[in-house]
Design a protein around this motif. Structure first.
Motif, short mmCIF file in Angstrom:
data_model
loop_
_atom_site.label_atom_id
_atom_site.label_comp_id
_atom_site.label_asym_id
_atom_site.label_seq_id
_atom_site.Cartn_x
_atom_site.Cartn_y
_atom_site.Cartn_z
N CYS A 93 45.94 47.15 2.86
CA CYS A 93 46.61 45.85 2.98
C CYS A 93 46.42 45.26 4.36
O CYS A 93 46.13 44.07 4.50
CB CYS A 93 48.10 45.99 2.68
N TRP A 94 46.57 46.07 5.40
CA TRP A 94 46.39 45.58 6.77
C TRP A 94 44.93 45.24 7.05
O TRP A 94 44.63 44.27 7.75
CB TRP A 94 46.90 46.61 7.77
N ARG A 95 43.99 46.03 6.50
CA ARG A 95 42.57 45.72 6.71
C ARG A 95 42.22 44.38 6.07
O ARG A 95 41.52 43.56 6.67
CB ARG A 95 41.69 46.83 6.15
N ARG A 96 42.69 44.15 4.85
CA ARG A 96 42.44 42.87 4.16
C ARG A 96 42.99 41.71 4.98
O ARG A 96 42.31 40.70 5.20
CB ARG A 96 43.14 42.87 2.79
N PHE A 97 44.23 41.87 5.41
CA PHE A 97 44.87 40.79 6.14
C PHE A 97 44.15 40.53 7.47
O PHE A 97 43.90 39.38 7.85
CB PHE A 97 46.34 41.13 6.40
N GLY A 98 43.78 41.61 8.17
CA GLY A 98 43.09 41.46 9.44
C GLY A 98 41.75 40.78 9.30
O GLY A 98 41.39 39.90 10.10
N VAL A 99 40.98 41.16 8.28
CA VAL A 99 39.67 40.56 8.06
C VAL A 99 39.82 39.07 7.72
O VAL A 99 39.08 38.22 8.24
CB VAL A 99 38.91 41.30 6.94
N CYS A 100 40.78 38.74 6.84
CA CYS A 100 40.98 37.34 6.47
C CYS A 100 41.40 36.52 7.68
O CYS A 100 40.93 35.40 7.88
CB CYS A 100 42.03 37.25 5.36
N LYS A 101 42.26 37.08 8.49
CA LYS A 101 42.71 36.39 9.71
C LYS A 101 41.52 36.09 10.63
O LYS A 101 41.39 34.98 11.16
CB LYS A 101 43.73 37.25 10.44
N GLU A 102 40.63 37.07 10.80
CA GLU A 102 39.48 36.85 11.68
C GLU A 102 38.52 35.83 11.08
O GLU A 102 37.86 35.08 11.81
CB GLU A 102 38.77 38.18 11.94
N MET A 103 38.43 35.75 9.75
CA MET A 103 37.62 34.70 9.13
C MET A 103 38.14 33.33 9.54
O MET A 103 37.36 32.42 9.85
CB MET A 103 37.65 34.83 7.61
N TYR A 104 39.45 33.19 9.54
CA TYR A 104 40.02 31.89 9.91
C TYR A 104 39.83 31.58 11.39
O TYR A 104 39.79 30.40 11.77
CB TYR A 104 41.48 31.81 9.50
N HIS A 105 39.70 32.61 12.21
CA HIS A 105 39.36 32.33 13.61
C HIS A 105 38.02 31.60 13.69
O HIS A 105 37.78 30.83 14.63
CB HIS A 105 39.32 33.61 14.42
N CYS A 106 37.14 31.87 12.73
CA CYS A 106 35.85 31.18 12.71
C CYS A 106 36.00 29.70 12.41
O CYS A 106 35.08 28.91 12.65
CB CYS A 106 34.92 31.82 11.66
N MET A 107 37.16 29.30 11.88
CA MET A 107 37.42 27.89 11.60
C MET A 107 38.24 27.22 12.70
O MET A 107 37.98 26.08 13.05
CB MET A 107 38.17 27.74 10.26
N GLY A 138 57.66 35.22 16.31
CA GLY A 138 57.95 36.00 17.50
C GLY A 138 58.20 35.15 18.73
O GLY A 138 58.91 34.15 18.69
N ASP A 139 57.60 35.52 19.85
CA ASP A 139 57.75 34.78 21.10
C ASP A 139 56.50 33.96 21.42
O ASP A 139 56.29 33.57 22.56
CB ASP A 139 58.03 35.75 22.26
N PHE A 140 55.64 33.73 20.43
CA PHE A 140 54.40 33.01 20.68
C PHE A 140 54.68 31.53 20.91
O PHE A 140 55.64 30.97 20.43
CB PHE A 140 53.44 33.15 19.49
N SER A 141 53.78 30.88 21.62
CA SER A 141 53.85 29.44 21.78
C SER A 141 53.43 28.78 20.47
O SER A 141 52.72 29.38 19.67
CB SER A 141 52.92 28.98 22.91
N PRO A 142 53.83 27.52 20.23
CA PRO A 142 53.54 26.86 18.94
C PRO A 142 52.06 26.77 18.62
O PRO A 142 51.71 26.68 17.45
CB PRO A 142 54.15 25.46 19.13
N LEU A 143 51.18 26.76 19.61
CA LEU A 143 49.76 26.59 19.33
C LEU A 143 48.97 27.88 19.53
O LEU A 143 47.78 27.84 19.77
CB LEU A 143 49.18 25.48 20.23
N ASN A 144 49.64 29.02 19.39
CA ASN A 144 48.95 30.28 19.54
C ASN A 144 47.96 30.46 18.39
O ASN A 144 48.33 30.43 17.23
CB ASN A 144 49.97 31.42 19.55
N ARG A 145 46.70 30.64 18.72
CA ARG A 145 45.66 30.71 17.68
C ARG A 145 45.82 31.93 16.79
O ARG A 145 45.50 31.89 15.60
CB ARG A 145 44.28 30.72 18.34
N GLU A 146 46.27 33.03 17.36
CA GLU A 146 46.45 34.23 16.56
C GLU A 146 47.49 33.99 15.48
O GLU A 146 47.34 34.39 14.33
CB GLU A 146 46.87 35.39 17.45
#
Length: 213
Positions: A93-107, A138-146
């Motif tokens: 589950c974490w691997r799937r989520f991590g890979v999908c998240k990194e795909m969106y970093h490409c966008m 969490g404590d991220f700023s509103p525009l945190n890319r992650e």
């Protein structure tokens, strides 16, 4: 008219469903990350995404993307490429989520001017969630890319179209656990996805839901 990132998620899900369907009856997740990359490539800033298992163990970072320019074949010319590496010691589950998240970093990892235009609705969503205590805000700023990439991954792997029962009433913990197993996403993200305030915000910002049945 500018297509927002959450609208892009809807279009990706529509195209994915048209080609592959989304089967909720089997043991496989309805949305498979191994089949997603062509739809991200069409809309992102890289021409080709490749996914690899890394022979490493990590405590926190599940997956990471590496971008570069290079040739994929004798006649392909120079392409913008991205290799996504996931650590093998994390569960499926974490691997799937991590890979999908990194795909969106490409966008979403574009220049600042592009991001202001395409992430306007997503910023509004993050502001709506700012009062919640969740793993994503969490404590991220509103525009945190992650954070942005995590939200887009959640909306892709566990589409709001399948969460309409939780627009007014939150799912109980047993239901959340069952849904996290059905859609094969981390439990902490399934909990957020089953919150009425979150679902209502997503529905408003998506603008149009797709028929994924």
């Amino acid at each position: 008219m500018e297509v927002t990132m959450l609208e892009n998620v809807g279009n990706i899900l529509k195209d994915y469903h048209k080609t592959h369907g989304m089967d909720l009856s089997g043991s496989e997740p309805p949305v498979k990350t191994s089949l997603l990359h062509p739809y991200i490539e069409e809309r992102g800033v890289v021409d080709k995404i490749s996914i690899f298992e890394a022979d490493i163990e990590t405590k926190h970072i599940v997956a990471k993307v590496q971008k570069f320019r290079g040739e994929t074949g004798a006649y392909s010319g120079i392409l913008d490429q991205a290799n996504i590496y996931y650590a093998k010691n994390h569960n499926y589950c974490w691997r799937r989520f991590g890979v999908c998240k990194e795909m969106y970093h490409c966008m979403i990892d574009r220049n600042v001017a592009d991001r202001v235009a395409t992430l306007d609705s997503l910023t509004k969503l993050l502001e709506l969630l700012a009062a919640d205590t969740t793993a994503l805000t969490g404590d991220f700023s509103p525009l945190n890319r992650e954070q942005e990439a995590e939200l887009l991954a959640l909306e892709t792997l566990f589409p709001v179209e399948f969460r309409q029962d939780y627009l007014e009433t939150a799912a109980d913990e047993g239901t959340v656990l069952a849904l996290s197993q059905k859609f094969r996403i981390p439990l902490v993200h399934a909990r957020l996805a089953c919150r009425p305030t979150y679902n209502q915000a997503v529905v408003r910002l998506r603008g149009r839901l797709e028929d994924l049945t």
